[in-house]
Design a protein around this motif. Structure first.
Motif, short mmCIF file in Angstrom:
data_model
loop_
_atom_site.label_atom_id
_atom_site.label_comp_id
_atom_site.label_asym_id
_atom_site.label_seq_id
_atom_site.Cartn_x
_atom_site.Cartn_y
_atom_site.Cartn_z
N ARG A 202 0.86 -1.19 0.00
CA ARG A 202 0.00 0.00 0.00
C ARG A 202 0.90 1.24 0.00
O ARG A 202 1.81 1.36 0.82
CB ARG A 202 -0.88 0.02 1.24
N LEU A 203 0.59 2.17 -0.89
CA LEU A 203 1.47 3.33 -1.08
C LEU A 203 1.34 4.36 0.05
O LEU A 203 0.24 4.77 0.40
CB LEU A 203 1.14 4.01 -2.42
N THR A 204 2.49 4.75 0.59
CA THR A 204 2.58 5.95 1.40
C THR A 204 3.47 6.92 0.62
O THR A 204 4.54 6.52 0.15
CB THR A 204 3.23 5.66 2.77
N ALA A 205 3.05 8.18 0.48
CA ALA A 205 3.89 9.13 -0.25
C ALA A 205 3.66 10.54 0.28
O ALA A 205 2.51 10.98 0.45
CB ALA A 205 3.57 9.09 -1.75
N LEU A 206 4.77 11.22 0.52
CA LEU A 206 4.70 12.65 0.83
C LEU A 206 4.89 13.38 -0.50
O LEU A 206 5.89 13.19 -1.19
CB LEU A 206 5.81 13.05 1.82
N VAL A 207 3.90 14.19 -0.84
CA VAL A 207 3.94 14.94 -2.09
C VAL A 207 4.26 16.39 -1.74
O VAL A 207 3.51 17.03 -0.99
CB VAL A 207 2.60 14.84 -2.84
N VAL A 208 5.39 16.87 -2.24
CA VAL A 208 5.85 18.22 -1.90
C VAL A 208 5.92 19.07 -3.16
O VAL A 208 6.91 19.02 -3.90
CB VAL A 208 7.25 18.20 -1.24
N PRO A 209 4.86 19.82 -3.46
CA PRO A 209 4.95 20.75 -4.58
C PRO A 209 5.88 21.91 -4.19
O PRO A 209 5.98 22.25 -3.01
CB PRO A 209 3.52 21.26 -4.76
N ARG A 210 6.55 22.46 -5.19
CA ARG A 210 7.50 23.53 -4.88
C ARG A 210 6.81 24.73 -4.26
O ARG A 210 7.36 25.37 -3.38
CB ARG A 210 8.26 23.93 -6.15
N ASP A 211 5.60 25.03 -4.74
CA ASP A 211 4.94 26.27 -4.32
C ASP A 211 3.62 26.05 -3.61
O ASP A 211 2.78 26.94 -3.57
CB ASP A 211 4.70 27.17 -5.55
N ASP A 212 3.41 24.88 -3.06
CA ASP A 212 2.11 24.61 -2.44
C ASP A 212 2.34 23.72 -1.22
O ASP A 212 3.43 23.20 -1.01
CB ASP A 212 1.19 23.92 -3.47
N ALA A 213 1.28 23.54 -0.43
CA ALA A 213 1.40 22.75 0.80
C ALA A 213 1.70 21.29 0.47
O ALA A 213 1.26 20.76 -0.55
CB ALA A 213 0.11 22.85 1.59
N ALA A 214 2.44 20.65 1.36
CA ALA A 214 2.75 19.23 1.20
C ALA A 214 1.59 18.38 1.71
O ALA A 214 0.86 18.79 2.61
CB ALA A 214 4.02 18.89 1.97
N THR A 215 1.44 17.20 1.10
CA THR A 215 0.38 16.27 1.48
C THR A 215 0.99 14.90 1.74
O THR A 215 1.77 14.41 0.92
CB THR A 215 -0.66 16.15 0.35
N LEU A 216 0.62 14.30 2.87
CA LEU A 216 1.03 12.93 3.15
C LEU A 216 -0.12 12.00 2.78
O LEU A 216 -1.17 11.99 3.43
CB LEU A 216 1.42 12.76 4.62
N VAL A 217 0.06 11.26 1.70
CA VAL A 217 -0.92 10.29 1.23
C VAL A 217 -0.59 8.97 1.92
O VAL A 217 0.51 8.43 1.75
CB VAL A 217 -0.85 10.15 -0.31
N VAL A 218 -1.53 8.48 2.72
CA VAL A 218 -1.19 7.34 3.58
C VAL A 218 -2.37 6.37 3.61
O VAL A 218 -3.53 6.80 3.56
CB VAL A 218 -0.81 7.87 4.99
#
Ligand code: ZN
Ligand code: ZN
Ligand code: ZN
Length: 368
Positions: free
Chosen positions: A42-58
């Motif tokens: 099952r994927l866990t991923a922290l998505v960090v856009p350069r100019d936007d808030a980060a999201t932890l998909v868990v």
């Protein structure tokens, strides 16, 4: 602390032209947000856009383990019938350049590549590794505490308090593992125990071989201990013990090794190329005629990961900077006969080398 790290990561993303980072299992994730993902399907991923808030998909079932840090990331738990790759892809539609965590499983990356078809993919490590390699004072304190813990175990090996003769390598390895935990680590990373000719194999797998008198025992062990923000930092040490009276040929070999290791530590200062530390260490071993038996690089960086940048190896002309933490661990391995390695963790301090492991370096000779 995590928000400050994310700031630095975003600045470097801007420098390198990376629009989004997608970081999954591996050391980048805890370093960035304090959460360590299980290596699951099952994927866990922290998505960090350069100019936007980060999201932890868990995965939703993992979400209770997450310490929420709203100033660092928002949480996006996904249910069993959702497609987590689609969630990641929709957070940042078709970025021009994406940096993918070095240990993200290819099953997720390939699925992501099928959604971001015009994106150019790079390694997230290009962004994070140079930042992670330079430790702040709290991280150095964590590495120092972990080093002191394995020093105490090494001292027990060197004094004979941990019995060796008559036990198998595997038994001693298990005992080292128990002591690594008892000394405050939360995880055992490895405990190599190699006796006699087995010590000629640098990454020997400890087995049923019984340790006897008249031979060397090489022990290389380390674990992970909680540091700032609850993130784990690693220890890694190697010491050798001779059981009985060592033959002069081994004493000579070990003296060369000890001198070479000390040369390496002395050279490990800010402003010196990493490769130079390898050169001075290796030169001592070459001059003594053992060059062909030193079959690996001099060292590796250490931090959240047991092996990370900077690598102390020929060809790495990167300059050491204050805060770099790495091993100095030359070895001399004579196949079929014996081997020895001597390893400390050293920080390139502002005023010169700061060796974290302080336990004795001379060959420990035990009267057995
Ligand atoms: Zn190794
Ligand atoms: Zn080691
Ligand atoms: Zn090491």
């Amino acid at each position: 602390m995590f928000a400050e790290r994310l700031d630095r990561v975003r600045r470097r993303m801007a420098e390198l032209g990376v629009d989004v980072l997608v970081v999954s299992v591996g050391a980048d994730l805890p370093w960035l947000c304090g959460y360590e993902a299980m290596p699951l399907e099952r994927l866990t991923a922290l998505v960090v856009p350069r100019d936007d808030a980060a999201t932890l998909v868990v995965p939703a079932l993992e979400a209770p383990r997450v310490v929420e840090r709203p100033d660092v990331f928002r949480l996006r738990p996904w249910g069993e019938t959702e497609d987590p790759v689609a969630i990641v892809a929709e957070l940042v539609p078709e970025p021009a350049v994406a940096g993918i965590g070095d240990q993200m499983w290819s099953r997720f990356l390939i699925a992501l590549m099928q959604r971001w078809t015009r994106t150019r993919f790079r390694r997230a490590g290009e962004v994070t590794a140079p930042l992670r390699a330079v430790k702040d004072p709290d991280e150095i304190a964590a590495l120092r505490a972990a080093a002191a813990a394995v020093d105490r175990i090494a001292e027990r090996l060197r004094t004979g308090e941990i019995p060796l003769v008559g036990r198998s390598e595997a038994e001693v390895s298990a005992e080292l593992g128990r002591q690594i935990l008892a000394e405050g680590h939360h995880r055992v990373n490895f405990a190599i125990v190699a006796a006699g000719a087995n010590a000629a194999s640098p990454h020997h797998e400890p087995g049923e071989r019984i340790i006897g008198k008249g031979e060397v025992v090489l022990c290389d062990f380390g674990g992970t201990m909680a540091g700032p923000g609850g993130v784990g930092y690693c220890s890694d040490i190697t010491r050798c013990v001779w059981l009985g009276e060592p033959p002069s040929a081994f004493v000579e070999l070990y003296e060369v090794l000890q001198a070479a290791q000390a040369e390496g530590v002395k050279a490990a200062r800010a402003g010196v190329p990493a490769a130079e530390v390898d050169r001075v260490t290796r030169a001592r071993i070459d001059e003594a005629g053992y060059g062909a038996f030193f079959v690996h690089r001099t060292g590796h960086g250490i931090g959240v990961e047991a092996h990370e940048d900077p690598y102390i190896v020929e060809g790495n002309e990167e300059l050491l900077v204050a805060g770099h933490a790495f091993s100095i661990e030359p070895g001399i391995y004579v196949p079929g006969r014996w081997g020895a390695r001597l390893e400390d963790i050293v920080v390139a301090g502002p005023d010169g080398p700061d060796p974290l492991n302080r336990v004795g370096h001379e060959l420990a000779v035990l009267d057995v």
